[in-house]
Each structure stands twice: as structure tokens, then as C-alpha cells.
Design an enzyme around this catalytic site. Structure first.
Site, PDB file in Angstrom:
ATOM      1  N   GLY A 186      46.144  31.029 -16.313  1.00 42.05           N
ATOM      2  CA  GLY A 186      45.465  32.238 -16.769  1.00 42.05           C
ATOM      3  C   GLY A 186      43.980  32.144 -16.487  1.00 42.05           C
ATOM      4  O   GLY A 186      43.562  31.504 -15.512  1.00 42.05           O
ATOM      5  N   SER A 187      43.182  32.763 -17.343  1.00 45.13           N
ATOM      6  CA  SER A 187      41.747  32.883 -17.081  1.00 45.13           C
ATOM      7  C   SER A 187      40.987  31.609 -17.448  1.00 45.13           C
ATOM      8  O   SER A 187      41.467  30.780 -18.232  1.00 45.13           O
ATOM      9  CB  SER A 187      41.191  34.058 -17.870  1.00 45.13           C
ATOM     10  OG  SER A 187      41.342  33.799 -19.250  1.00 45.13           O
ATOM     11  N   GLY A 245      41.677  29.219 -20.604  1.00 50.45           N
ATOM     12  CA  GLY A 245      41.985  27.843 -20.185  1.00 50.45           C
ATOM     13  C   GLY A 245      41.059  26.835 -20.850  1.00 50.45           C
ATOM     14  O   GLY A 245      41.495  25.740 -21.245  1.00 50.45           O
ATOM     15  N   LYS A 289      55.469  30.486 -23.870  1.00 49.39           N
ATOM     16  CA  LYS A 289      54.846  31.694 -24.468  1.00 49.39           C
ATOM     17  C   LYS A 289      54.605  32.674 -23.338  1.00 49.39           C
ATOM     18  O   LYS A 289      53.781  32.461 -22.462  1.00 49.39           O
ATOM     19  CB  LYS A 289      53.543  31.308 -25.160  1.00 49.39           C
ATOM     20  CG  LYS A 289      53.151  32.181 -26.325  1.00 49.39           C
ATOM     21  CD  LYS A 289      52.841  33.628 -25.977  1.00 49.39           C
ATOM     22  CE  LYS A 289      51.444  33.801 -25.453  1.00 49.39           C
ATOM     23  NZ  LYS A 289      51.185  35.191 -24.980  1.00 49.39           N
ATOM     24  N   GLU A 324      35.723  37.085  -9.995  1.00 53.30           N
ATOM     25  CA  GLU A 324      37.094  37.381  -9.572  1.00 53.30           C
ATOM     26  C   GLU A 324      37.434  38.820  -9.966  1.00 53.30           C
ATOM     27  O   GLU A 324      37.331  39.188 -11.131  1.00 53.30           O
ATOM     28  CB  GLU A 324      38.043  36.408 -10.280  1.00 53.30           C
ATOM     29  CG  GLU A 324      39.477  36.572  -9.880  1.00 53.30           C
ATOM     30  CD  GLU A 324      40.380  35.566 -10.582  1.00 53.30           C
ATOM     31  OE1 GLU A 324      40.198  35.355 -11.785  1.00 53.30           O
ATOM     32  OE2 GLU A 324      41.251  34.999  -9.914  1.00 53.30           O
ATOM     33  N   CYS A 384      45.925  34.844  -8.177  1.00 50.23           N
ATOM     34  CA  CYS A 384      44.811  33.904  -8.383  1.00 50.23           C
ATOM     35  C   CYS A 384      44.322  33.358  -7.042  1.00 50.23           C
ATOM     36  O   CYS A 384      43.141  33.090  -6.874  1.00 50.23           O
ATOM     37  CB  CYS A 384      45.238  32.786  -9.313  1.00 50.23           C
ATOM     38  SG  CYS A 384      46.813  32.094  -8.858  1.00 50.23           S
ATOM     39  N   GLU A 428      45.850  25.983 -14.488  1.00 49.58           N
ATOM     40  CA  GLU A 428      45.828  26.764 -13.249  1.00 49.58           C
ATOM     41  C   GLU A 428      45.029  28.022 -13.564  1.00 49.58           C
ATOM     42  O   GLU A 428      45.521  28.920 -14.237  1.00 49.58           O
ATOM     43  CB  GLU A 428      47.247  27.161 -12.831  1.00 49.58           C
ATOM     44  CG  GLU A 428      48.151  26.010 -12.474  1.00 49.58           C
ATOM     45  CD  GLU A 428      47.875  25.447 -11.096  1.00 49.58           C
ATOM     46  OE1 GLU A 428      46.884  25.848 -10.452  1.00 49.58           O
ATOM     47  OE2 GLU A 428      48.657  24.582 -10.671  1.00 49.58           O
TER      48      GLU A 428
HETATM   49  P1  NAD Z   1      44.550  35.183 -20.047  1.00 49.03           P
HETATM   50  O1  NAD Z   1      43.852  33.890 -19.985  1.00 49.03           O
HETATM   51  O2  NAD Z   1      43.946  36.271 -20.835  1.00 49.03           O
HETATM   52  O3  NAD Z   1      46.029  35.015 -20.626  1.00 49.03           O
HETATM   53  C1  NAD Z   1      46.951  34.075 -20.124  1.00 49.03           C
HETATM   54  C2  NAD Z   1      47.904  33.698 -21.220  1.00 49.03           C
HETATM   55  O4  NAD Z   1      47.185  33.018 -22.240  1.00 49.03           O
HETATM   56  C3  NAD Z   1      48.607  34.864 -21.904  1.00 49.03           C
HETATM   57  O5  NAD Z   1      49.957  34.518 -22.145  1.00 49.03           O
HETATM   58  C4  NAD Z   1      47.860  34.975 -23.224  1.00 49.03           C
HETATM   59  O6  NAD Z   1      48.643  35.508 -24.265  1.00 49.03           O
HETATM   60  C5  NAD Z   1      47.539  33.531 -23.512  1.00 49.03           C
HETATM   61  N1  NAD Z   1      46.443  33.309 -24.459  1.00 49.03           N
HETATM   62  C6  NAD Z   1      45.407  34.137 -24.749  1.00 49.03           C
HETATM   63  N2  NAD Z   1      44.600  33.560 -25.661  1.00 49.03           N
HETATM   64  C7  NAD Z   1      45.119  32.350 -25.938  1.00 49.03           C
HETATM   65  C8  NAD Z   1      44.721  31.267 -26.781  1.00 49.03           C
HETATM   66  N3  NAD Z   1      43.622  31.331 -27.537  1.00 49.03           N
HETATM   67  N4  NAD Z   1      45.478  30.158 -26.800  1.00 49.03           N
HETATM   68  C9  NAD Z   1      46.575  30.062 -26.031  1.00 49.03           C
HETATM   69  N5  NAD Z   1      47.013  31.050 -25.231  1.00 49.03           N
HETATM   70  C10 NAD Z   1      46.293  32.181 -25.177  1.00 49.03           C
HETATM   71  O7  NAD Z   1      44.760  35.574 -18.549  1.00 49.03           O
HETATM   72  P2  NAD Z   1      45.388  36.917 -18.002  1.00 49.03           P
HETATM   73  O8  NAD Z   1      44.364  37.988 -18.181  1.00 49.03           O
HETATM   74  O9  NAD Z   1      46.737  37.125 -18.586  1.00 49.03           O
HETATM   75  O10 NAD Z   1      45.561  36.540 -16.457  1.00 49.03           O
HETATM   76  C11 NAD Z   1      44.537  36.777 -15.522  1.00 49.03           C
HETATM   77  C12 NAD Z   1      43.809  35.512 -15.193  1.00 49.03           C
HETATM   78  O11 NAD Z   1      44.701  34.443 -14.954  1.00 49.03           O
HETATM   79  C13 NAD Z   1      43.006  35.620 -13.910  1.00 49.03           C
HETATM   80  O12 NAD Z   1      41.733  35.072 -14.129  1.00 49.03           O
HETATM   81  C14 NAD Z   1      43.781  34.801 -12.885  1.00 49.03           C
HETATM   82  O13 NAD Z   1      43.018  34.235 -11.874  1.00 49.03           O
HETATM   83  C15 NAD Z   1      44.422  33.770 -13.718  1.00 49.03           C
HETATM   84  N6  NAD Z   1      45.684  33.332 -13.087  1.00 49.03           N
HETATM   85  C16 NAD Z   1      45.751  32.139 -12.458  1.00 49.03           C
HETATM   86  C17 NAD Z   1      46.918  31.706 -11.848  1.00 49.03           C
HETATM   87  C18 NAD Z   1      47.024  30.374 -11.174  1.00 49.03           C
HETATM   88  O14 NAD Z   1      48.113  29.938 -10.846  1.00 49.03           O
HETATM   89  N7  NAD Z   1      45.931  29.659 -10.933  1.00 49.03           N
HETATM   90  C19 NAD Z   1      48.035  32.509 -11.891  1.00 49.03           C
HETATM   91  C20 NAD Z   1      47.956  33.735 -12.553  1.00 49.03           C
HETATM   92  C21 NAD Z   1      46.770  34.128 -13.150  1.00 49.03           C
END
Ligand code: NAD
Length: 483
Positions: free
Chosen positions: A230-231, A235, A177, A386, A286, A252
Site C-alpha cells: 500500500g502507501s 506502510g 485484511k 505518485e 505501483c 511493498e
Molecule cells: P493504503 O496504504 O491507504 O491502504 C492499504 C491497506 O492498508 C488497506 O487495506 C487499508 O485498509 C490498510 N490500512 C490503512 N490504515 C492502516 C493501518 N493504520 N494499519 C494497518 N493497515 C492499514 O493504500 P491504498 O490507498 O489502498 O493503495 C494505494 C497505494 O498503495 C499507492 O501508493 C500504491 O503505490 C501502493 N501500492 C503498492 C503496491 C506494491 O506492490 N508495491 C501494490 C499496490 C499498491
């Protein structure tokens, strides 16, 4: 001019398809204008993708192959992506805001992940466990089946390659996704899967709203393993969905990583590390070097040098920044940029001093000035939250104990750094820092070969390196009683 299609489709069961949820408008953070449309999957599309992946698994189309055969297909994907770098990099720049040279690095890195995991496909071996003369006992590794992967927008292609490489190497089928904000250049994975000869359904790439398509994927009964980047908030929701079905997940998440700069640090190593660690990808990393924990004896001199470097970065549209140099691109979206600016304003209100930056640029596009905050203390919001933007916080220390306390003083624990010429001091600090990866004298020291992942709220499980392979397999023990 970069060729941008009007609509980018999803790739499900070997076919390019539109989405049941209509389309998502993707804009261009370099100028704030509309860029293109992405087909948006709904829960029914997700179901079709998972079912197609399940068929691949159930028929053994990937898992029954000799590992070298999977290896060769993954290597072909890698080569295809490299060969198409000039076609994909400008599109990635247009949808994400990163300078063209950074987009090229990301594509190189995506290809490198696939090269590395192609190489690893043949390396996973079980062991034989001695139980005396009456038994022959051994272990094997089996793929889970269907790996569901949720991708963030900051390194969309790299994170996808990082996840699908080990999943495919170990014989899983995947459903990916992609992020709503910059999904377009993911088309290259569908093309690469076809060019490499993967069976239809082995690799499915779809975009959709996180709350709809993402949630449908993580809740789907056919998904047997989940990878989320992601966040922390999302997560946590993904981990709950995984727990409900008792399937493993790798998380992650975010970070607020600190580098400790001791008095004997090499200033140039520190400056280079800040340049890459805070201003690469406009700080939307991140594992960013977001807090510099700086010894008081070198504080004033280092802050001045870092601020000069930040001021020297030319900020603007990514296509106008084709080569590596003192430049930085846009942030990915207006919302992310405004959120980062609001965190800067709160930091100033709480008493931090903006040595440089802290404001959005007065021009079209989603730009934030390269920023350095001095006088940040542990209780300020900016020391804990962050930013996910080009913002460095400087925190002063006088004793080694204080430096470690500050560095370890957040709920995260993704990476940390130590800058000193004293190996004893570096080693002692590395042992005490609470993070999944420690950099000594160079931020981001490591590569696709080295395990990466967090302590604390930065998540669990490890991506990258051989370590990641074990996320995608389950151990089976076979005991044979001898007659
Ligand atoms: P986010 O959590 O909003 O989104 C990440 C993904 O999750 C997107 O594809 C989104 O569509 C999906 N998503 C949203 N709601 C969901 C749900 N209920 N169920 C399943 N999937 C869902 O994060 P973001 O704003 O896109 O990214 C920024 C954050 O991600 C920051 O906090 C950053 O630190 C973190 N990040 C971490 C890493 C790592 O490797 N540790 C890498 C990149 C980003």
C-alpha cells in the site's frame, strides 16, 4: 446480469461470519452507484482470526505436513479459482472499475501465483555446515507461525495470492485484511480454501477499516510476520507496529518509475510499454511507467505517437469492455480520481503541458482521461508525487548522465526501464538505475517467477519468485556434538 449478493461475509476459522463493526458500503466505480455491503471486522473479529490461525500453527496442522501435502492443497486452490473465473471476474469489474478482460487477467494471475508457490513448497532445503569430525551441523527453515497480510485495492486478488501462496507453502497460517474499497471478490479465497481441504483457521479472510481492523492485525501479539502492500504513509505505520513487537515485515509501497528512451529505441516497443505501463488498470499500478525520460532527438515524434495512442483508448464501464483492445476502465473511487485530477491541475499550474487528457470525464462513474504531460521538469510536483492514475510525464534529456540523474531523481525505487537496441548501453544503465527491477525493451518483463520489490521509499523485502519464500521462514541451526 452479474449476480451480486446483498452482503459478503468474512471467513474466520472456517466459517462465514458477519462483522462486529457492521458493514462497509461498496460502490460501483463504473457508474457511481451502490453495489453491495461487506461485513466489517472489528478488533475482536481480528483476535478470533489470529487465535484460530495460532491453533493451526501450534498443533502443526500445516507445518508438520510433508511439503507435498501443502503443495497439493495450494494447487487445488489455484484450480478452484481458475474454474470460477467467469463467476468472479464480473464482480471484480463491478467493484474495481477495471475492464472485464483485465479482471480476467488478474484472476489468471492469482491462480498462477498459487500454482507457482504450490510448486515451490517442496523446494526449500537447509544445508549442512562442516565443523570437523566432532560435530554434525545443519540448518532447517521453520515457518514464523501466523502471517498477517494487509491488501491494497488496485490488484486485490493478485496481491492476496502473491502473499498467501508462499506463506502457506512454507507452513504458515494466514490472516488477510482485504481493502475496504473492493473486498467483495475475495470470497473466492474462502471457498477455495474449503475446496482444497485446508484445516479451519489456516486461511482467514476478513475486511475492515484500516485504522481499526488493519491496525489491530499488525499490533496483534499472535501475528509473527507481516506483509503490507500500500502507501508509504500506512506502510510506515505498519513498520512501526512491527518494530514495537520485533516481528519482521515486508513492505511493498509506491513508485514513480522511469523508463529511459534512447534515440535507437524501437518505437513500437516503447508504445506497447506505455500502453501497458501507464494505462493498464487506469494507471493504478505501483510499478507504473509514470515517467518517460525521452531523448531530445526523438522527442517530438514520440510524444505525438504516444498522445495518439492515449487518445485512441475508449474509456468507459468495464463490463462493456470484455476483450483486450484499445480501452480503459474507471478509477477505483471518486477520491482517487479527484486526487489524480488535482495532481494534473497542479502540473499545469507549474508549467507542464497537457498534450492530451488531464480532466475527469463528464459522465457518471470515476473516469479520468488517459493523459500525457510534456515539458515536465525535475522540480515539478508531478515529477515526484505518485499519481496512481492514467498519467504519463515526459521528461527530455540530452546526455546519458542526465537521463540517469532524472530517472534516479525521486525518493522511490521500485522499477525502471531502458529502451535501446544497444546492449552495452542497456547493461550500463541497468547497473546504475536505482530500482529493484529493471525492464529492458519491455515494461513488466518478468513474471511470478521474478523477485519484485523496492529500493528507497518503495519498501523492503521481496515478493514473487523463490526469493519471497525466505520472508516466511526463519533459519534454525542445529549443532550436534558427536560422542
Ligand atoms: P493504503 O496504504 O491507504 O491502504 C492499504 C491497506 O492498508 C488497506 O487495506 C487499508 O485498509 C490498510 N490500512 C490503512 N490504515 C492502516 C493501518 N493504520 N494499519 C494497518 N493497515 C492499514 O493504500 P491504498 O490507498 O489502498 O493503495 C494505494 C497505494 O498503495 C499507492 O501508493 C500504491 O503505490 C501502493 N501500492 C503498492 C503496491 C506494491 O506492490 N508495491 C501494490 C499496490 C499498491
Amino acid at each position: 446480469m452479474t449476480a451480486v449478493a446483498d452482503l459478503y461475509k468474512n471467513y474466520i476459522n472456517g466459517a462465514w461470519v458477519e462483522g462486529g463493526a457492521g458493514t462497509i458500503a461498496v460502490d460501483n466505480p463504473n457508474n457511481g452507484e451502490a453495489l453491495s455491503q461487506q461485513a466489517a471486522a472489528d478488533a475482536t473479529d481480528v483476535d478470533r482470526a489470529v487465535q484460530a490461525a495460532q491453533v493451526v500453527h501450534d498443533t502443526g496442522a500445516l507445518s508438520d505436513l510433508r511439503p507435498v501435502e501443502r503443495a497439493r492443497m495450494i494447487q487445488k486452490m489455484s484450480a478452484y479459482i481458475s474454474a470460477n473465473k467467469d463467476r468472479v471476474a464480473p464482480l471484480l469489474t463491478l467493484e474495481s472499475g477495471k475492464p472485464l478482460w483485465e479482471a480476467e487477467i488478474e484472476i489468471d494471475s492469482a491462480a498462477r501465483f498459487l500454482e507457482f508457490y504450490g510448486n515451490q513448497a517442496e523446494s526449500l532445503e537447509g544445508r549442512s555446515i562442516p565443523l570437523g569430525a566432532s560435530y554434525f551441523d545443519f540448518t532447517t527453515f521453520e515457518p514464523y507461525g501466523v502471517s498477517g497480510q494487509i491488501i491494497p485495492w488496485n490488484f486485490p486478488l493478485e496481491v492476496t495470492a502473491r502473499g498467501i501462496g508462499p506463506a502457506l507453502a512454507t507452513g504458515n497460517a494466514v490472516v488477510v485484511k482485504t481493502p475496504e474499497i473492493d473486498p467483495l471478490s475475495h470470497f473466492i479465497f474462502g471457498e477455495a480454501a474449503e475446496a482444497a481441504g485446508f484445516p479451519a483457521g489456516a486461511i482467514n479472510i476478513l475486511c475492515g477499516d484500516g485504522a481499526e481492523a488493519g491496525a489491530a492485525l499488525t499490533a496483534h501479539p499472535g501475528v509473527s510476520q507481516i506483509v503490507f502492500t500500500g502507501s508509504v504513509a500506512t506502510g510506515t505505520a505498519v513498520a512501526v507496529a512491527a518494530a514495537r513487537r520485533v516481528v519482521p515485515c515486508v513492505l511493498e509501497l509506491g513508485g514513480k518509475s522511469a523508463g529511459i528512451v534512447y534515440p535507437d529505441a524501437d518505437p513500437q516497443q516503447v508504445l506497447d510499454s506505455i500502453r501497458w505501463g501507464v494505462y493498464f488498470n487506469a494507471g493504478q499500478v505501483c510499478s507504473a511507467f509514470s515517467r518517460m525520460v525521452l531523448h531530445e532527438s526523438i522527442h517530438d515524434e514520440m510524444v505525438e505517437r504516444v498522445a495518439d495512442m492515449a487518445k485512441g483508448l475508449s474509456v468507459g464501464p468495464g463490463l462493456e469492455r470484455p476483450t483486450f483492445g484499445a480501452n480503459m476502465g474507471a478509477m477505483v473511487s471518486e477520491g482517487q480520481r479527484d486526487r489524480a485530477e488535482a495532481i494534473c491541475q497542479r502540473a499545469e499550474a507549474e508549467g507542464a503541458r497537457a498534450v492530451t487528457g488531464g480532466r475527469k470525464l463528464n459522465q457518471p462513474g470515476y473516469f479520468l482521461e488517459p493523459t500525457v504531460f510534456d515539458g515536465v521538469t525535475e522540480t515539478m510536483n508531478i515529477a515526484q508525487e505518485e499519481v496512481f492514475g492514467p498519467v504519463l510525464s515526459v521528461m527530455k534529456f540530452s546526455s546519458d548522465e542526465e537521463a540517469l540523474r532524472i530517472a534516479n531523481g525521486t525518493e522511490y525505487g521500485l522499477v525502471a526501464g531502458v529502451f535501446t537496441r544497444d546492449l552495452d548501453r542497456a547493461t550500463a544503465a541497468a547497473q546504475k538505475l536505482r530500482a529493484g527491477q529493471i525492464y529492458v525493451n519491455e515494461w513488466f518483463a518478468g513474471g511470478v517467477e521474478t523477485p519484485f520489490g523496492g529500493f528507497g521509499k518503495s519498501g523492503y523485502g521481496r515478493e514473487k519468485g523463490r526469493e519471497a519464500l525466505y520472508n516466511y521462514v526463519q533459519t534454525k541451526n542445529i549443532g550436534i556434538a558427536l560422542g
